[in-house]
Design a protein around this motif. Structure first.
Motif, PDB file in Angstrom:
ATOM      1  N   ASN A  43       0.838  -0.994  -0.045  1.00  0.00           N
ATOM      2  CA  ASN A  43      -0.012   0.024  -0.060  1.00  0.00           C
ATOM      3  C   ASN A  43       0.885   1.253  -0.052  1.00  0.00           C
ATOM      4  O   ASN A  43       0.566   2.244  -0.542  1.00  0.00           O
ATOM      5  CB  ASN A  43      -0.844   0.082   1.383  1.00  0.00           C
ATOM      6  N   ALA A  44       1.912   1.098   0.969  1.00  0.00           N
ATOM      7  CA  ALA A  44       2.846   2.498   0.804  1.00  0.00           C
ATOM      8  C   ALA A  44       3.449   2.674  -0.499  1.00  0.00           C
ATOM      9  O   ALA A  44       3.772   3.719  -0.791  1.00  0.00           O
ATOM     10  CB  ALA A  44       3.797   2.094   2.033  1.00  0.00           C
ATOM     11  N   THR A  45       3.957   1.632  -1.261  1.00  0.00           N
ATOM     12  CA  THR A  45       4.420   1.662  -2.533  1.00  0.00           C
ATOM     13  C   THR A  45       3.497   2.448  -3.445  1.00  0.00           C
ATOM     14  O   THR A  45       4.074   3.411  -4.051  1.00  0.00           O
ATOM     15  CB  THR A  45       4.755   0.446  -3.005  1.00  0.00           C
ATOM     16  N   LYS A 105      12.417   3.236  -3.055  1.00  0.00           N
ATOM     17  CA  LYS A 105      13.633   2.055  -3.238  1.00  0.00           C
ATOM     18  C   LYS A 105      13.760   1.072  -2.301  1.00  0.00           C
ATOM     19  O   LYS A 105      13.925  -0.053  -2.318  1.00  0.00           O
ATOM     20  CB  LYS A 105      14.915   2.707  -3.824  1.00  0.00           C
ATOM     21  N   SER A 106      13.928   1.706  -0.802  1.00  0.00           N
ATOM     22  CA  SER A 106      13.912   0.888   0.184  1.00  0.00           C
ATOM     23  C   SER A 106      12.760  -0.060   0.434  1.00  0.00           C
ATOM     24  O   SER A 106      13.059  -1.152   0.647  1.00  0.00           O
ATOM     25  CB  SER A 106      14.043   1.625   1.320  1.00  0.00           C
ATOM     26  N   LEU A 107      11.648   0.796   0.101  1.00  0.00           N
ATOM     27  CA  LEU A 107      10.476  -0.306   0.310  1.00  0.00           C
ATOM     28  C   LEU A 107      10.481  -1.564  -0.591  1.00  0.00           C
ATOM     29  O   LEU A 107       9.916  -2.736  -0.387  1.00  0.00           O
ATOM     30  CB  LEU A 107       9.074   0.551   0.172  1.00  0.00           C
ATOM     31  N   HIS A 108      10.774  -1.207  -1.896  1.00  0.00           N
ATOM     32  CA  HIS A 108      10.940  -2.240  -2.819  1.00  0.00           C
ATOM     33  C   HIS A 108      12.017  -3.466  -2.391  1.00  0.00           C
ATOM     34  O   HIS A 108      11.821  -4.512  -2.604  1.00  0.00           O
ATOM     35  CB  HIS A 108      11.506  -1.639  -4.094  1.00  0.00           C
ATOM     36  N   ASP A 109      13.007  -2.921  -1.831  1.00  0.00           N
ATOM     37  CA  ASP A 109      13.996  -3.946  -1.379  1.00  0.00           C
ATOM     38  C   ASP A 109      13.439  -4.544   0.084  1.00  0.00           C
ATOM     39  O   ASP A 109      13.408  -5.846   0.296  1.00  0.00           O
ATOM     40  CB  ASP A 109      15.108  -3.067  -0.603  1.00  0.00           C
ATOM     41  N   VAL A 110      12.595  -4.039   0.787  1.00  0.00           N
ATOM     42  CA  VAL A 110      11.909  -4.787   1.889  1.00  0.00           C
ATOM     43  C   VAL A 110      10.828  -5.930   1.112  1.00  0.00           C
ATOM     44  O   VAL A 110      10.799  -6.915   1.608  1.00  0.00           O
ATOM     45  CB  VAL A 110      10.974  -3.823   2.637  1.00  0.00           C
ATOM     46  N   LYS A 111      10.194  -5.274   0.293  1.00  0.00           N
ATOM     47  CA  LYS A 111       9.166  -6.292  -0.351  1.00  0.00           C
ATOM     48  C   LYS A 111       9.929  -7.409  -0.902  1.00  0.00           C
ATOM     49  O   LYS A 111       9.668  -8.656  -1.050  1.00  0.00           O
ATOM     50  CB  LYS A 111       8.197  -5.634  -1.459  1.00  0.00           C
ATOM     51  N   GLN A 112      11.129  -7.019  -1.843  1.00  0.00           N
ATOM     52  CA  GLN A 112      11.784  -8.158  -2.366  1.00  0.00           C
ATOM     53  C   GLN A 112      12.433  -9.351  -1.455  1.00  0.00           C
ATOM     54  O   GLN A 112      12.369 -10.352  -1.738  1.00  0.00           O
ATOM     55  CB  GLN A 112      12.754  -7.439  -3.302  1.00  0.00           C
ATOM     56  N   GLY A 113      12.855  -8.594  -0.308  1.00  0.00           N
ATOM     57  CA  GLY A 113      13.382  -9.332   0.764  1.00  0.00           C
ATOM     58  C   GLY A 113      12.511 -10.520   1.447  1.00  0.00           C
ATOM     59  O   GLY A 113      12.828 -11.490   1.620  1.00  0.00           O
ATOM     60  N   MET A 114      11.067 -10.031   1.464  1.00  0.00           N
ATOM     61  CA  MET A 114      10.269 -10.829   2.108  1.00  0.00           C
ATOM     62  C   MET A 114       9.797 -11.937   0.845  1.00  0.00           C
ATOM     63  O   MET A 114       9.581 -13.043   1.275  1.00  0.00           O
ATOM     64  CB  MET A 114       8.863 -10.034   2.376  1.00  0.00           C
ATOM     65  N   ALA A 126      15.286  -5.610   8.559  1.00  0.00           N
ATOM     66  CA  ALA A 126      15.373  -4.354   9.626  1.00  0.00           C
ATOM     67  C   ALA A 126      16.320  -3.352   9.008  1.00  0.00           C
ATOM     68  O   ALA A 126      16.050  -2.421   9.171  1.00  0.00           O
ATOM     69  CB  ALA A 126      15.787  -5.050  11.061  1.00  0.00           C
ATOM     70  N   LEU A 127      17.344  -3.862   8.377  1.00  0.00           N
ATOM     71  CA  LEU A 127      18.186  -2.900   7.761  1.00  0.00           C
ATOM     72  C   LEU A 127      17.485  -1.933   6.782  1.00  0.00           C
ATOM     73  O   LEU A 127      17.759  -0.805   6.665  1.00  0.00           O
ATOM     74  CB  LEU A 127      19.383  -3.486   6.995  1.00  0.00           C
ATOM     75  N   ASP A 128      16.727  -2.739   5.793  1.00  0.00           N
ATOM     76  CA  ASP A 128      16.072  -2.073   4.775  1.00  0.00           C
ATOM     77  C   ASP A 128      14.764  -1.114   5.355  1.00  0.00           C
ATOM     78  O   ASP A 128      14.658  -0.170   4.926  1.00  0.00           O
ATOM     79  CB  ASP A 128      15.319  -2.955   3.731  1.00  0.00           C
ATOM     80  N   ILE A 129      14.199  -1.540   6.453  1.00  0.00           N
ATOM     81  CA  ILE A 129      13.217  -0.727   7.055  1.00  0.00           C
ATOM     82  C   ILE A 129      13.731   0.522   7.733  1.00  0.00           C
ATOM     83  O   ILE A 129      13.146   1.631   7.614  1.00  0.00           O
ATOM     84  CB  ILE A 129      12.287  -1.394   7.878  1.00  0.00           C
ATOM     85  N   ARG A 130      14.708   0.290   8.507  1.00  0.00           N
ATOM     86  CA  ARG A 130      15.607   1.394   8.964  1.00  0.00           C
ATOM     87  C   ARG A 130      16.061   2.669   8.041  1.00  0.00           C
ATOM     88  O   ARG A 130      16.070   3.461   8.175  1.00  0.00           O
ATOM     89  CB  ARG A 130      16.988   1.217   9.823  1.00  0.00           C
ATOM     90  N   ARG A 131      16.509   2.156   6.670  1.00  0.00           N
ATOM     91  CA  ARG A 131      16.691   3.013   5.715  1.00  0.00           C
ATOM     92  C   ARG A 131      15.444   3.898   5.383  1.00  0.00           C
ATOM     93  O   ARG A 131      15.443   5.016   4.940  1.00  0.00           O
ATOM     94  CB  ARG A 131      17.215   2.101   4.489  1.00  0.00           C
ATOM     95  N   CYS A 132      14.174   3.021   5.004  1.00  0.00           N
ATOM     96  CA  CYS A 132      12.840   3.913   4.881  1.00  0.00           C
ATOM     97  C   CYS A 132      12.640   4.838   5.893  1.00  0.00           C
ATOM     98  O   CYS A 132      12.520   6.037   5.551  1.00  0.00           O
ATOM     99  CB  CYS A 132      11.867   2.777   5.053  1.00  0.00           C
ATOM    100  N   LEU A 133      12.950   4.490   7.318  1.00  0.00           N
ATOM    101  CA  LEU A 133      12.571   5.360   8.378  1.00  0.00           C
ATOM    102  C   LEU A 133      13.691   6.616   8.207  1.00  0.00           C
ATOM    103  O   LEU A 133      13.168   7.728   8.660  1.00  0.00           O
ATOM    104  CB  LEU A 133      12.971   4.739   9.712  1.00  0.00           C
ATOM    105  N   HIS A 134      14.727   6.477   7.872  1.00  0.00           N
ATOM    106  CA  HIS A 134      16.011   7.371   7.756  1.00  0.00           C
ATOM    107  C   HIS A 134      15.505   8.516   6.748  1.00  0.00           C
ATOM    108  O   HIS A 134      15.342   9.783   7.151  1.00  0.00           O
ATOM    109  CB  HIS A 134      17.285   6.863   7.564  1.00  0.00           C
ATOM    110  N   TYR A 135      15.104   8.083   5.585  1.00  0.00           N
ATOM    111  CA  TYR A 135      14.603   9.196   4.626  1.00  0.00           C
ATOM    112  C   TYR A 135      13.246   9.678   4.961  1.00  0.00           C
ATOM    113  O   TYR A 135      12.950  10.927   4.843  1.00  0.00           O
ATOM    114  CB  TYR A 135      14.802   8.446   3.183  1.00  0.00           C
TER     115      TYR A 135
END
Length: 460
Positions: free
Chosen positions: A202-204, A407-416, A426-435
């Motif tokens: 949804n966020a994407t 881009k980070s959300l795509h990485d999270v989705k691809q990771g799952m 968690a690393l990809d989510i933290r990158r989302c939070l940072h931006y």
């Protein structure tokens, strides 16, 4: 809070109204000594004893000299724009009087504010987030109904609310995933992967919509360069005059009259079109005219929209098809406009150019179908209707950060999808939070803040 780290414990002063002579001017002070400083200059009453959000009439006196009769407005922190004690002195609009009052406050202990420092303090004291603070500058600079509405919508926090909601949900999932790492030996799953996947999906979609809106936002904020081009004597200058409803450009029957570009601004439905009347495109032995043609070619490359105006009595359908092919080869956003239909007749013109799509026919001289041209210009730059009630991105900084979030959300989705372990997710989510935090100011640094607020006017 970042504001406590910066240690803004002094009191600043600056004019809050534009420079120049006017009926009144407003001098603004903010800081913990605002009341003490004004009390030293305002003998009529003790301002410390007065209620917040009240007005008081009296005189400003410095070194025993009467400067002006003023109205003083009181705003006690935190119920003020900056969250600090704020006092606004409304004086007569003489630049000399304004400077005398400012000098007196500085002598009493204030310092001159830096550009944007009042809004920067509002941000640091939690009165605004960074996107709302930046929208204040956009609001001041708004020059059309659309840019005003967009800035107001962002200043009210519409954009911020969407980002805060997403960030809070991602923080929750990040905490749960990192909690799983503490129980890695027990193979437990605190974070519901199905719900996380749905949130990311949804966020994407939401973020992609926001990113796509930047094109519209850029048009709303900055307007669009619109070059009127064509062969000599096609009626370009006549069209410019008709659109502006004034005789801005010289018009004559002599081909090549326009030697240089002429630029004017036209507001159509809240969008600013920077109309550029160019020299006619043709080969010429006249060195001055040749320079004008060269500048026309440069304006075509720079334009957001090219209005190709042609005389329907002179050009053929084959000529227009060749021109369209050239525009497409150069990836130029164009609008075909056939002029002088009053000579040949609209029915004959439509038959002559049958089969060529996306073409308008007008008579600039007789003002025929000019509104159709205006509507087509708006549609061309916005690709549809404008709705400034929606969240529209106008800030390049926000646009860049949103692209990183996506881009980070795509990485999270691809990771799952690939079954990555929780620590990598968690690393990809933290990158989302940072931006996300960079956009709203929850993650930032003082150098970046100084750069952002330095673009504001002094006194805001």
């Amino acid at each position: 809070m970042l504001g406590k780290l910066t240690g803004f414990d002094d009191t600043i002063v600056a004019p809050a109204t534009a420079a120049g002579v006017g009926a009144i001017a407003v001098i603004r002070l903010s800081g913990n000594r605002a009341y003490d400083i004004c009390n030293a200059l305002f003998p009529a009453k003790d301002l410390q004893r007065q209620a917040s959000h009240t007005l008081h009439f009296g005189s400003i006196v410095a070194a025993g000299k009467l400067i002006d009769e003023v109205v003083v407005s009181l705003y006690k922190g935190p119920r003020s724009y900056t969250g600090e004690d704020v006092i606004e002195i409304s004086c007569h609009g003489s630049p000399y009087i304004q400077q005398q009052i400012i000098d007196a406050t500085i002598q009493a202990g204030a310092r001159l504010a830096k550009p944007g420092e009042f809004t920067q303090r509002a941000f640091l004291n939690g009165k605004l987030d960074l996107t709302q603070a930046e929208s204040v500058a956009d609001l001041i600079a708004s020059n059309s109904a659309a840019s005003h509405q967009t800035a107001m919508q962002q200043m009210r926090g519409g954009f911020s609310k969407e980002l805060h909601a997403l960030r809070e949900q991602l923080i929750t999932f990040s905490a749960l995933i990192e909690l799983e790492l503490d129980f890695s030996q027990e193979d437990v799953e605190f974070a519901d992967r199905t719900r996380l996947y749905a949130l990311v999906t949804n966020a994407t979609g939401v973020l992609q919509h926001l990113i796509d809106s930047f094109r519209m936002g850029n048009v709303i904020k900055n307007g669009v360069n619109t070059a009127i081009v064509g062969k000599p004597n096609a009626g370009k200058s006549t069209l410019l005059n008709t659109l502006l409803n004034e005789n801005r450009a010289i018009v004559s029957e002599i081909a090549g009259t326009t030697r240089d570009t002429i630029e004017e601004i036209l507001n159509i439905e809240g969008i600013l079109f920077r109309l550029i009347d160019t020299a006619g495109i043709r080969e010429s032995l006249d060195s001055i005219e040749s320079i004008g043609v060269q500048r026309t070619m440069e304006k075509i490359k720079e334009a957001g929209v090219v209005v190709y105006l042609f005389d329907v009595n002179e050009l053929t359908a084959t000529d227009i098809r060749n021109q369209v092919a050239a525009f497409k080869a150069d990836n130029i956003n164009y609008l075909l406009v056939g002029n002088k239909t009053d000579i040949l007749g609209e029915t004959t013109v439509e038959i002559k150019f049958a089969g060529i799509t996306d073409m308008l026919f007008i008579s600039a001289k007789n003002h025929a179908h000019i509104q159709d041209l205006k509507d087509a210009l708006v549609h061309k730059v916005l690709s549809g209707d404008i709705n400034t009630e929606d969240t529209i991105i106008t800030n390049a900084r926000h646009h860049t950060a949103l692209q990183e979030v996506l881009k980070s959300l795509h990485d999270v989705k691809q990771g799952m999808d690939n079954g990555l372990p929780g620590d990598l997710l968690a690393l990809d989510i933290r990158r989302c939070l940072h931006y996300l935090g960079e956009i709203t100011g929850e993650v930032t640094n003082e150098d970046r803040l100084d750069y952002i607020f330095s673009k504001f006017c002094i006194g805001k």
